[in-house]
Motif scaffolding. Structure first.
Motif, short mmCIF file in Angstrom:
data_model
loop_
_atom_site.label_atom_id
_atom_site.label_comp_id
_atom_site.label_asym_id
_atom_site.label_seq_id
_atom_site.Cartn_x
_atom_site.Cartn_y
_atom_site.Cartn_z
N ARG A 74 4.43 49.83 58.28
CA ARG A 74 3.92 48.45 57.74
C ARG A 74 4.78 47.45 58.02
O ARG A 74 6.45 47.40 57.99
N TRP A 89 5.00 38.84 71.56
CA TRP A 89 4.48 40.45 71.31
C TRP A 89 5.07 40.94 73.07
O TRP A 89 5.53 42.33 72.47
N LYS A 93 6.62 44.42 71.15
CA LYS A 93 6.01 45.64 71.68
C LYS A 93 6.56 46.57 72.36
O LYS A 93 6.74 47.45 72.67
N TYR A 95 9.90 47.03 70.72
CA TYR A 95 10.23 47.78 69.45
C TYR A 95 9.75 48.74 68.94
O TYR A 95 9.84 49.92 68.58
N PHE A 96 7.59 48.05 69.11
CA PHE A 96 6.74 48.86 68.23
C PHE A 96 5.63 49.51 68.66
O PHE A 96 5.11 50.38 68.15
N GLY A 97 5.73 49.37 70.24
CA GLY A 97 4.79 49.74 71.07
C GLY A 97 4.92 51.34 70.60
O GLY A 97 3.10 51.42 70.75
N GLY A 98 5.76 51.78 71.01
CA GLY A 98 5.06 53.18 70.45
C GLY A 98 5.91 54.00 69.21
O GLY A 98 4.52 55.14 68.88
N ILE A 99 5.73 52.81 68.27
CA ILE A 99 5.29 53.40 67.09
C ILE A 99 4.15 53.02 66.39
O ILE A 99 3.93 53.66 65.63
N LYS A 100 3.55 51.61 66.55
CA LYS A 100 2.48 51.17 66.20
C LYS A 100 1.85 51.60 64.90
O LYS A 100 1.20 52.37 64.67
N PRO A 101 2.94 50.61 64.38
CA PRO A 101 2.64 50.54 62.74
C PRO A 101 1.41 49.41 62.34
O PRO A 101 0.86 48.94 63.15
N ALA A 102 1.13 50.05 61.12
CA ALA A 102 0.09 47.80 60.40
C ALA A 102 0.88 47.52 60.61
O ALA A 102 1.54 47.89 60.58
N ALA A 103 -0.28 46.12 60.94
CA ALA A 103 0.59 45.11 60.90
C ALA A 103 -0.97 44.02 60.97
O ALA A 103 -1.62 44.27 61.10
#
Length: 127
Positions: A74, A89, A93, A95-103
């Motif tokens: 999250r 963005w 992306k 850092y989180f593009g592959g993880i895809k946490p709820a945001a």
């Protein structure tokens, strides 16, 4: 359940009464983190550079909790100027593009006018 408190060394933690992160079991709650470089106690004027520094600060806290960015489930972004979010963005992306946490992104005032973004995360240790 035992709590582990993690500090960044920021004077604000003692002045206000909070921790950079709190670990409870497999859960890690990282406080809203700004783009201050705690080694130099400086902050860039650039929102993209602040975003990078926010992530570095969060990553440091997560490593102290025996975790990493891949465990983030999250994320909340807080920006005083919502229209500047798109500039962030590419960094997000990366850092989180592959993880895809709820945001969630919220537009709200921050504690200091120098701050252009604040990021809060919740992580769950997966290993």
């Amino acid at each position: 359940m035992k709590r582990k408190l993690i500090s960044s060394g920021s004077a604000f933690e003692d002045q206000i009464g909070y921790s950079r992160a709190v670990v409870v079991g497999d859960m890690i709650f990282v406080s809203g983190t700004t783009g201050y470089d705690y080694d130099t106690m400086s902050i860039s004027d650039d929102i993209v550079e602040q975003t990078e520094q926010c992530i570095r600060n969060i990553d440091t806290a997560l490593h102290e909790a025996d975790s990493s960015l891949v465990d983030v489930v999250r994320v909340t972004y807080i920006l005083p100027v919502a229209k500047e979010f798109e500039k962030c963005w590419p960094v997000l992306k990366k850092y989180f593009g592959g993880i895809k946490p709820a945001a969630t992104m919220i537009s709200a005032g921050l504690a200091d006018d120098k701050m252009k973004i604040e990021i809060e995360v919740t992580a769950v240790k997966t290993s």
